[in-house]
Write a protein that holds these residues in place. Sequence first.
Motif, PDB file in Angstrom:
ATOM      1  N   ILE A   1       0.838  -1.203   0.000  1.00 56.76           N
ATOM      2  CA  ILE A   1       0.000   0.000   0.000  1.00 56.76           C
ATOM      3  C   ILE A   1       0.870   1.249   0.000  1.00 56.76           C
ATOM      4  CG2 ILE A   1      -1.583   1.377   1.434  1.00 56.76           C
ATOM      5  CD1 ILE A   1      -2.923  -1.298   2.214  1.00 56.76           C
ATOM      6  N   VAL A   2       1.890   1.247   0.835  1.00 56.77           N
ATOM      7  CA  VAL A   2       2.787   2.408   0.919  1.00 56.77           C
ATOM      8  C   VAL A   2       3.463   2.660  -0.427  1.00 56.77           C
ATOM      9  CG1 VAL A   2       4.920   3.269   1.961  1.00 56.77           C
ATOM     10  CG2 VAL A   2       3.159   2.238   3.408  1.00 56.77           C
ATOM     11  N   LEU A   3       3.973   1.608  -1.051  1.00 59.62           N
ATOM     12  CA  LEU A   3       4.638   1.768  -2.350  1.00 59.62           C
ATOM     13  C   LEU A   3       3.688   2.338  -3.404  1.00 59.62           C
ATOM     14  CD1 LEU A   3       6.784  -1.492  -2.522  1.00 59.62           C
ATOM     15  CD2 LEU A   3       7.598   0.863  -2.222  1.00 59.62           C
ATOM     16  N   GLU A   4       2.465   1.825  -3.431  1.00 56.96           N
ATOM     17  CA  GLU A   4       1.493   2.317  -4.414  1.00 56.96           C
ATOM     18  C   GLU A   4       1.157   3.778  -4.160  1.00 56.96           C
ATOM     19  OE1 GLU A   4      -2.809   1.183  -6.421  1.00 56.96           O
ATOM     20  OE2 GLU A   4      -1.985  -0.098  -4.853  1.00 56.96           O
ATOM     21  N   MET A   5       0.985   4.150  -2.901  1.00 56.91           N
ATOM     22  CA  MET A   5       0.643   5.533  -2.585  1.00 56.91           C
ATOM     23  C   MET A   5       1.812   6.471  -2.856  1.00 56.91           C
ATOM     24  SD  MET A   5      -1.763   5.169   0.793  1.00 56.91           S
ATOM     25  CE  MET A   5      -2.115   6.922   0.864  1.00 56.91           C
ATOM     26  N   GLU A   6       3.040   5.996  -2.629  1.00 53.79           N
ATOM     27  CA  GLU A   6       4.213   6.837  -2.872  1.00 53.79           C
ATOM     28  C   GLU A   6       4.385   7.170  -4.348  1.00 53.79           C
ATOM     29  OE1 GLU A   6       7.446   4.703  -1.034  1.00 53.79           O
ATOM     30  OE2 GLU A   6       7.247   5.858   0.823  1.00 53.79           O
ATOM     31  N   ARG A   7       3.930   6.276  -5.218  1.00 55.31           N
ATOM     32  CA  ARG A   7       4.016   6.545  -6.660  1.00 55.31           C
ATOM     33  C   ARG A   7       3.152   7.732  -7.048  1.00 55.31           C
ATOM     34  NH1 ARG A   7       2.272   1.312  -8.697  1.00 55.31           N
ATOM     35  NH2 ARG A   7       3.231   0.068  -7.100  1.00 55.31           N
ATOM     36  N   GLY A   8       2.078   7.961  -6.303  1.00 59.60           N
ATOM     37  CA  GLY A   8       1.220   9.119  -6.550  1.00 59.60           C
ATOM     38  C   GLY A   8       0.403   9.046  -7.815  1.00 59.60           C
ATOM     39  N   GLU A   9       0.196   7.857  -8.340  1.00 64.70           N
ATOM     40  CA  GLU A   9      -0.518   7.717  -9.601  1.00 64.70           C
ATOM     41  C   GLU A   9      -1.952   7.226  -9.423  1.00 64.70           C
ATOM     42  OE1 GLU A   9       1.977   5.065 -11.796  1.00 64.70           O
ATOM     43  OE2 GLU A   9       3.591   6.534 -11.946  1.00 64.70           O
ATOM     44  N   ILE A  10      -2.480   7.295  -8.204  1.00 63.80           N
ATOM     45  CA  ILE A  10      -3.840   6.825  -7.963  1.00 63.80           C
ATOM     46  C   ILE A  10      -4.727   8.006  -7.579  1.00 63.80           C
ATOM     47  CG2 ILE A  10      -3.250   4.446  -7.389  1.00 63.80           C
ATOM     48  CD1 ILE A  10      -3.255   5.142  -4.469  1.00 63.80           C
ATOM     49  N   ALA A  11      -6.007   7.835  -7.799  1.00 58.66           N
ATOM     50  CA  ALA A  11      -6.978   8.891  -7.510  1.00 58.66           C
ATOM     51  C   ALA A  11      -7.055   9.160  -6.005  1.00 58.66           C
ATOM     52  CB  ALA A  11      -8.353   8.484  -8.038  1.00 58.66           C
ATOM     53  N   LEU A  12      -7.508  10.334  -5.672  1.00 55.72           N
ATOM     54  CA  LEU A  12      -7.622  10.737  -4.272  1.00 55.72           C
ATOM     55  C   LEU A  12      -8.501   9.779  -3.485  1.00 55.72           C
ATOM     56  CD1 LEU A  12      -7.087  12.721  -1.989  1.00 55.72           C
ATOM     57  CD2 LEU A  12      -9.031  14.060  -2.807  1.00 55.72           C
ATOM     58  N   GLU A  13      -9.642   9.397  -4.041  1.00 61.66           N
ATOM     59  CA  GLU A  13     -10.558   8.499  -3.334  1.00 61.66           C
ATOM     60  C   GLU A  13      -9.893   7.145  -3.062  1.00 61.66           C
ATOM     61  OE1 GLU A  13     -14.838   6.351  -4.093  1.00 61.66           O
ATOM     62  OE2 GLU A  13     -14.588   8.414  -4.804  1.00 61.66           O
ATOM     63  N   THR A  14      -9.169   6.638  -4.036  1.00 57.03           N
ATOM     64  CA  THR A  14      -8.450   5.375  -3.863  1.00 57.03           C
ATOM     65  C   THR A  14      -7.356   5.531  -2.813  1.00 57.03           C
ATOM     66  OG1 THR A  14      -8.881   4.800  -6.169  1.00 57.03           O
ATOM     67  CG2 THR A  14      -7.149   3.571  -5.051  1.00 57.03           C
ATOM     68  N   SER A  15      -6.672   6.663  -2.836  1.00 60.78           N
ATOM     69  CA  SER A  15      -5.639   6.935  -1.825  1.00 60.78           C
ATOM     70  C   SER A  15      -6.229   6.935  -0.423  1.00 60.78           C
ATOM     71  CB  SER A  15      -4.969   8.288  -2.085  1.00 60.78           C
ATOM     72  OG  SER A  15      -4.187   8.253  -3.237  1.00 60.78           O
ATOM     73  N   LEU A  16      -7.388   7.530  -0.269  1.00 61.64           N
ATOM     74  CA  LEU A  16      -8.038   7.567   1.046  1.00 61.64           C
ATOM     75  C   LEU A  16      -8.424   6.168   1.512  1.00 61.64           C
ATOM     76  CD1 LEU A  16     -10.231  10.778   0.708  1.00 61.64           C
ATOM     77  CD2 LEU A  16      -8.207  10.456   2.154  1.00 61.64           C
ATOM     78  N   LYS A  17      -8.911   5.336   0.591  1.00 57.08           N
ATOM     79  CA  LYS A  17      -9.252   3.961   0.944  1.00 57.08           C
ATOM     80  C   LYS A  17      -8.003   3.182   1.339  1.00 57.08           C
ATOM     81  CE  LYS A  17     -13.471   3.601  -1.756  1.00 57.08           C
ATOM     82  NZ  LYS A  17     -14.168   2.982  -2.880  1.00 57.08           N
ATOM     83  N   HIS A  18      -6.927   3.388   0.589  1.00 53.74           N
ATOM     84  CA  HIS A  18      -5.658   2.729   0.926  1.00 53.74           C
ATOM     85  C   HIS A  18      -5.141   3.202   2.286  1.00 53.74           C
ATOM     86  CE1 HIS A  18      -5.565   0.671  -2.748  1.00 53.74           C
ATOM     87  NE2 HIS A  18      -4.556   1.260  -3.372  1.00 53.74           N
ATOM     88  N   PHE A  19      -5.267   4.508   2.527  1.00 54.62           N
ATOM     89  CA  PHE A  19      -4.813   5.057   3.798  1.00 54.62           C
ATOM     90  C   PHE A  19      -5.584   4.434   4.955  1.00 54.62           C
ATOM     91  CE2 PHE A  19      -5.022   8.181   7.234  1.00 54.62           C
ATOM     92  CZ  PHE A  19      -3.662   8.351   7.486  1.00 54.62           C
ATOM     93  N   GLU A  20      -6.897   4.329   4.792  1.00 56.42           N
ATOM     94  CA  GLU A  20      -7.740   3.736   5.832  1.00 56.42           C
ATOM     95  C   GLU A  20      -7.336   2.276   6.090  1.00 56.42           C
ATOM     96  OE1 GLU A  20     -12.473   2.899   6.808  1.00 56.42           O
ATOM     97  OE2 GLU A  20     -11.909   3.876   4.939  1.00 56.42           O
ATOM     98  N   LYS A  21      -7.119   1.526   5.031  1.00 54.67           N
ATOM     99  CA  LYS A  21      -6.710   0.134   5.184  1.00 54.67           C
ATOM    100  C   LYS A  21      -5.321   0.067   5.819  1.00 54.67           C
ATOM    101  CE  LYS A  21      -6.442  -4.276   2.850  1.00 54.67           C
ATOM    102  NZ  LYS A  21      -6.667  -5.026   1.607  1.00 54.67           N
ATOM    103  N   GLY A  22      -4.444   0.980   5.438  1.00 52.75           N
ATOM    104  CA  GLY A  22      -3.102   1.018   6.014  1.00 52.75           C
ATOM    105  C   GLY A  22      -3.128   1.273   7.512  1.00 52.75           C
ATOM    106  N   VAL A  23      -3.998   2.165   7.938  1.00 52.90           N
ATOM    107  CA  VAL A  23      -4.126   2.450   9.375  1.00 52.90           C
ATOM    108  C   VAL A  23      -4.621   1.197  10.102  1.00 52.90           C
ATOM    109  CG1 VAL A  23      -5.449   3.774  11.080  1.00 52.90           C
ATOM    110  CG2 VAL A  23      -4.424   4.932   9.119  1.00 52.90           C
ATOM    111  N   THR A  24      -5.588   0.515   9.509  1.00 56.86           N
ATOM    112  CA  THR A  24      -6.113  -0.713  10.112  1.00 56.86           C
ATOM    113  C   THR A  24      -5.024  -1.781  10.197  1.00 56.86           C
ATOM    114  OG1 THR A  24      -8.310  -0.210   9.255  1.00 56.86           O
ATOM    115  CG2 THR A  24      -7.922  -2.468   9.963  1.00 56.86           C
ATOM    116  N   LEU A  25      -4.239  -1.919   9.135  1.00 60.70           N
ATOM    117  CA  LEU A  25      -3.135  -2.884   9.137  1.00 60.70           C
ATOM    118  C   LEU A  25      -2.084  -2.518  10.187  1.00 60.70           C
ATOM    119  CD1 LEU A  25      -2.757  -3.337   5.287  1.00 60.70           C
ATOM    120  CD2 LEU A  25      -3.253  -5.187   6.904  1.00 60.70           C
TER     121      LEU A  25
END
Length: 75
Positions: free
Chosen positions: A18-42
């Motif tokens: 998740i971190v690697l995908e978000m660091e690339r910065g090539e995903i939409a804001l909504e997807t980033s927020l979902k990834h962030f939420e899952k990352g916090v849970t993990l």
Amino acid sequence: MNIEEMSFEQAMTELDAIVLEMERGEIALETSLKHFEKGVTLARHTQKLLHEAEQKVNILTQNNGEDKLESFSEE
């Protein structure tokens, strides 16, 4: 797989992805927020597993009913 059923290693692997995908910065804001939420849970799940492991070590290192923490060395 349910996050609560993941081992520490599985959760860390997914969190790293998740971190690697978000660091690339090539995903939409909504997807980033979902990834962030899952990352916090993990991250919370891995912290819980580490805390449980620490408690087990504390129990195993008790000496005559006294809590006696000993340094852990991988040597």
